[in-house]
Enzyme design. Structure first.
Site, PDB file in Angstrom:
ATOM      1  N   GLU A  54     -61.300  62.555-133.086  1.00  0.00           N
ATOM      2  CA  GLU A  54     -61.909  61.551-133.972  1.00  0.00           C
ATOM      3  C   GLU A  54     -61.653  60.117-133.504  1.00  0.00           C
ATOM      4  O   GLU A  54     -60.992  59.323-134.186  1.00  0.00           O
ATOM      5  CB  GLU A  54     -61.417  61.749-135.409  1.00  0.00           C
ATOM      6  CG  GLU A  54     -61.845  63.088-135.967  1.00  0.00           C
ATOM      7  CD  GLU A  54     -61.479  63.299-137.435  1.00  0.00           C
ATOM      8  OE1 GLU A  54     -60.555  62.629-137.912  1.00  0.00           O
ATOM      9  OE2 GLU A  54     -62.123  64.140-138.081  1.00  0.00           O
ATOM     10  N   GLU A 103     -64.713  71.079-137.318  1.00  0.00           N
ATOM     11  CA  GLU A 103     -63.646  71.249-138.316  1.00  0.00           C
ATOM     12  C   GLU A 103     -64.272  71.351-139.693  1.00  0.00           C
ATOM     13  O   GLU A 103     -65.246  70.656-139.994  1.00  0.00           O
ATOM     14  CB  GLU A 103     -62.697  70.047-138.329  1.00  0.00           C
ATOM     15  CG  GLU A 103     -61.817  69.901-137.123  1.00  0.00           C
ATOM     16  CD  GLU A 103     -60.889  68.681-137.252  1.00  0.00           C
ATOM     17  OE1 GLU A 103     -60.589  68.254-138.383  1.00  0.00           O
ATOM     18  OE2 GLU A 103     -60.484  68.161-136.201  1.00  0.00           O
TER      19      GLU A 103
HETATM   20  C1  GAL Z   1     -59.408  65.660-139.467  1.00  0.00           C
HETATM   21  C2  GAL Z   1     -58.566  65.694-138.200  1.00  0.00           C
HETATM   22  C3  GAL Z   1     -57.692  66.928-138.145  1.00  0.00           C
HETATM   23  C4  GAL Z   1     -56.995  67.147-139.463  1.00  0.00           C
HETATM   24  C5  GAL Z   1     -58.016  67.165-140.575  1.00  0.00           C
HETATM   25  C6  GAL Z   1     -57.429  67.402-141.940  1.00  0.00           C
HETATM   26  O1  GAL Z   1     -59.938  64.406-139.740  1.00  0.00           O
HETATM   27  O2  GAL Z   1     -59.384  65.686-137.067  1.00  0.00           O
HETATM   28  O3  GAL Z   1     -56.751  66.780-137.101  1.00  0.00           O
HETATM   29  O4  GAL Z   1     -56.068  66.134-139.664  1.00  0.00           O
HETATM   30  O5  GAL Z   1     -58.675  65.933-140.611  1.00  0.00           O
HETATM   31  O6  GAL Z   1     -58.440  67.387-142.926  1.00  0.00           O
END
Ligand code: GAL
Length: 695
Positions: free
Chosen positions: A144, A321
């Site tokens: 990110e 994710e």
């Molecule tokens: C995202 C991040 C991950 C984790 C996740 C938790 O923004 O890329 O590493 O922290 O949030 O929701």
């Protein structure tokens, strides 16, 4: 198709049996991929130039033996202590010019030569160790990318960037309108990035700073990529992008159109606030008295999916994710209700994703994310609700492999304009309103909803897009409208296209300078109107628009719509008036116009209206353009969304009620999960999704 998760086995190196248990559970959950290494720098290089790759090799080998593909991360998202201690320049300096201490993550300087040197070394070493490993299918650069740094290295790079862009100080002073408040710059080194303790009121500077931050981040990303590709150019790469939040403090602050064109594959991280009353982001203080509207929320997420698909030029993207249950950084970490994880995951696939990936496989035992949702909980049970649903989804995705879904493209005839430079310039403008009702992102999403809720497939476009491939283009609040973009929109209409613009369109050029022929600047001729003034409404104030006394035109019989926030006063030149204001000193003047231009037509919505205006207007246009043909015959109850990709039909229930769907009689489908024909009535439990396959 990837079905997998972020996996951080370095947290369990002291407990070797954990890897065995993980792999057993992964197979049970039908997982076929794992993303490794994004936060492993201190485990891979515990001291400068002392590398430890053995543990990672053994994890990758084991995953490979279990037929689980590896997406391998580069570790630049979080640096080890030794690095910050030895090279303090890697620590970011904030806009107040305060250097940050070691801590958190995502906070390194993208310009720092030391950071680049060290990330170059570790990335090359990673590539040398693993780029030939058959398990490694994709590089995942950093995590990110986002944020900004104001250190001396960045100031220098910013000045170079500006010199390159403007060549002379005269050109820069003109573009920034620096004579105003005596800001003329007489030497390049007088330039400083915007700051709360310094310059913040020069809009051209603010806009160029945002452009520079994107430029510099992209430069860093390409540097990371090159270090890997030098070793093996054949492995594609991605970086995980983030959603566009209404709340700019939660936004990465990057122009993703610039970043995405460099990526082999676009991927993104989805963390919506399912089941939240109303449909605002939690960060925007949603009204707790509003009803839960997960259907509306689904539209917001669908917008993001379509945006990321469009960022990749229409190719399938990856959902990199998502949480299988709760998201611990939100003010309230709500659970996904039964069915919701399967539905939200399949929604991504229906909109063009070739993956469903979770953050995270296994919950950490300690630190910041120990209460974040994961497929495997602290008690490591395959009996858990979350695990069982994840396994069920894995089985469904496996079945979908034969339905010509993955790899397939979605072809959209309707497009919605969303442009980061426009966003930045508009949000920075002073007046006509400076409260939270400026709402650019929210407005774009409202127009998206009007298209999506009717079943249309939608692409998202920006100032540089090719418009000629669409039949219908909607430009909400296209405030910053470069002349060449306007010219291409005009050609699109001339050739037969349907364009809709709203209030606050065509006001400034790419330097944020107002057009000297007034608004809508270079769109004046195609829209056939001139905007003379814009009246912002106080929060509770309302106006209305309705069809003029002279009657119905353009086949549109519009009821009365309530208006708020913005009312433009317009003078038609060649446009006809479809609706007029109902109140105030401009009652009876045009509020909605239509102009014939070449073989097409251009509408202008002069005020912010309730959704029903957009829904009715767009339905008519979508039908005229044959863009709803695929949905004909489906009469869906409220709360249900239907999407078509490949041979699959995804019917998604975003309501808390069980619903009954009538399958159109002239279609032949079978269920995805069993070889059974599907006809007549389909029962869909709350938050469930049924996937049907065309026979
Ligand atoms: C995202 C991040 C991950 C984790 C996740 C938790 O923004 O890329 O590493 O922290 O949030 O929701």
């Amino acid at each position: 198709m990837y079905y997998g998760c972020d996996y951080n086995p370095e947290q369990w190196l002291h407990e070797p049996a954990a890897l065995d248990r993980d792999i057993t559970l992964m197979k049970k959950a039908n997982i076929n991929s794992a993303t490794l290494g994004m936060f492993s720098w201190s485990s891979l290089e515990p001291e400068e130039n002392q590398f430890r790759f053995d543990w990672l090799r053994s994890v990758i080998d084991r995953l490979y033996a279990a037929e689980i593909a590896v997406i391998l991360g580069t570790p630049s998202g979080a640096r080890p202590h030794w690095l910050a201690a030895k090279y303090p320049e890697v620590l970011r300096v904030n806009a107040r010019r305060e250097q940050q201490l070691f801590g958190d993550r995502h906070n390194h300087c993208y310009t720092s030569p030391a950071y680049r040197t060290r990330i170059g070394i570790i990335n090359r070493r990673l590539a040398e160790e693993f780029a030939a490993h058959p398990a490694v299918e994709l590089w995942h650069l950093s995590n990110e990318y986002g944020g900004e740094c104001h250190c001396e290295n960045c100031q220098k790079a910013f000045r170079e960037y500006l010199e390159n862009r403007y060549e002379t100080l005269d050109a820069l002073n003109y573009a920034w309108w620096n004579t105003f408040w005596s800001k003329n710059i007489s030497s390049w080194d007088q330039i400083e990035s915007p700051s709360p303790i310094g310059e913040g009121s020069v809009h051209g500077l603010n806009l160029d700073w945002r452009r520079f931050v994107t430029h510099q981040t992209k430069d860093f990303m390409l540097y990371e990529r090159d270090c890997l590709k030098e070793v093996n150019p054949d492995i594609p790469f991605t970086t995980n992008l983030m959603m566009s939040s209404e709340d700019s403090s939660m936004d990465p602050g990057l122009n993703y159109w610039q970043l995405a064109r460099e990526l082999d594959v676009v991927s993104w991280d989805s963390y919506p606030s399912w089941h939240l009353p109303g449909y605002k982001m939690l960060a925007l203080e949603s009204d707790p008295t509003e009803a839960v509207d997960d259907y509306r929320r689904a539209s917001e997420v669908a917008f993001q999916h379509d945006l990321f698909r469009s960022l990749g030029g229409g190719k399938p993207f990856l959902l990199m994710e998502s949480t299988p249950s709760n998201t611990n950084w939100q003010p309230i970490s709500k659970l996904k209700k039964p069915g919701m994880n399967i539905t939200s995951s399949l929604q991504a696939v229906a909109h063009g994703s070739d993956s469903v990936q979770y953050f995270q496989w296994r919950k950490s035992r300690g630190s910041f994310e120990k209460f974040h949702g994961a497929v495997v909980s602290h008690r490591e049970s395959a009996e858990d609700r979350v695990f069982s649903e994840a396994a069920e989804l894995g089985a469904k995705l496996n079945k979908l492999e034969s339905a010509q879904v993955f790899g397939s493209r979605i072809s959209a005839g309707a497009a919605l304009y969303f442009d980061w430079e426009n966003r930045w310039a508009f949000e920075d403008s002073k007046g006509p309103r400076n409260d939270s009702r400026k709402a650019y992102v929210e407005t774009v999403k409202a127009h998206y909803y009007a298209l999506w809720s009717q079943g249309a497939d939608i692409d998202i476009v920006h100032s540089g897009s090719d418009f000629s491939v669409y039949k219908l283009i909607i430009v909400p609040m296209g405030y910053l409208m470069p002349e060449d973009t306007a010219a291409r929109l005009a050609s699109f209409v001339e050739a037969g296209g349907n364009l809709i613009t709203t209030y606050f369109t065509g006001m400034v050029n790419e330097s944020d300078l107002c057009y000297s022929n007034g608004t809508p600047g270079p769109l004046t001729e195609v829209l056939g109107i001139e905007v003379s003034e814009i009246d912002p409404l106080y929060p509770g104030e309302r106006n209305s628009m309705k069809t003029p006394a002279s009657g119905v035109s353009a086949g549109l019989k519009l009821p009365e719509y309530s208006l708020r926030d913005y009312c433009e006063l317009i003078r038609p030149q060649t446009a006809e008036v479809l609706a007029e204001y109902g109140a105030d000193f401009y009652a009876g003047s045009p509020a909605l116009t239509r102009n014939s231009y070449g073989r097409g037509q251009a509408f202008h919505i002069a005020a912010r209206s309730e959704d029903s205006l957009h829904i009715e207007l767009y339905r008519k246009l979508l039908e005229e353009c044959d863009l709803l043909d695929h949905c004909h015959g489906w009469n869906l109850p409220a709360g249900i969304d239907i999407r078509f990709r490949g041979d699959a039909v995804f019917i998604m229930n975003y309501s808390a009620d069980n619903q009954v769907i009538e399958i159109p009689e002239d279609r032949a489908y079978r269920y995805l999960h069993e070889q059974l024909d599907c006809s007549g009535r389909l029962e869909l439990p709350a938050y469930a999704t049924e996937v049907l396959i065309k026979e």
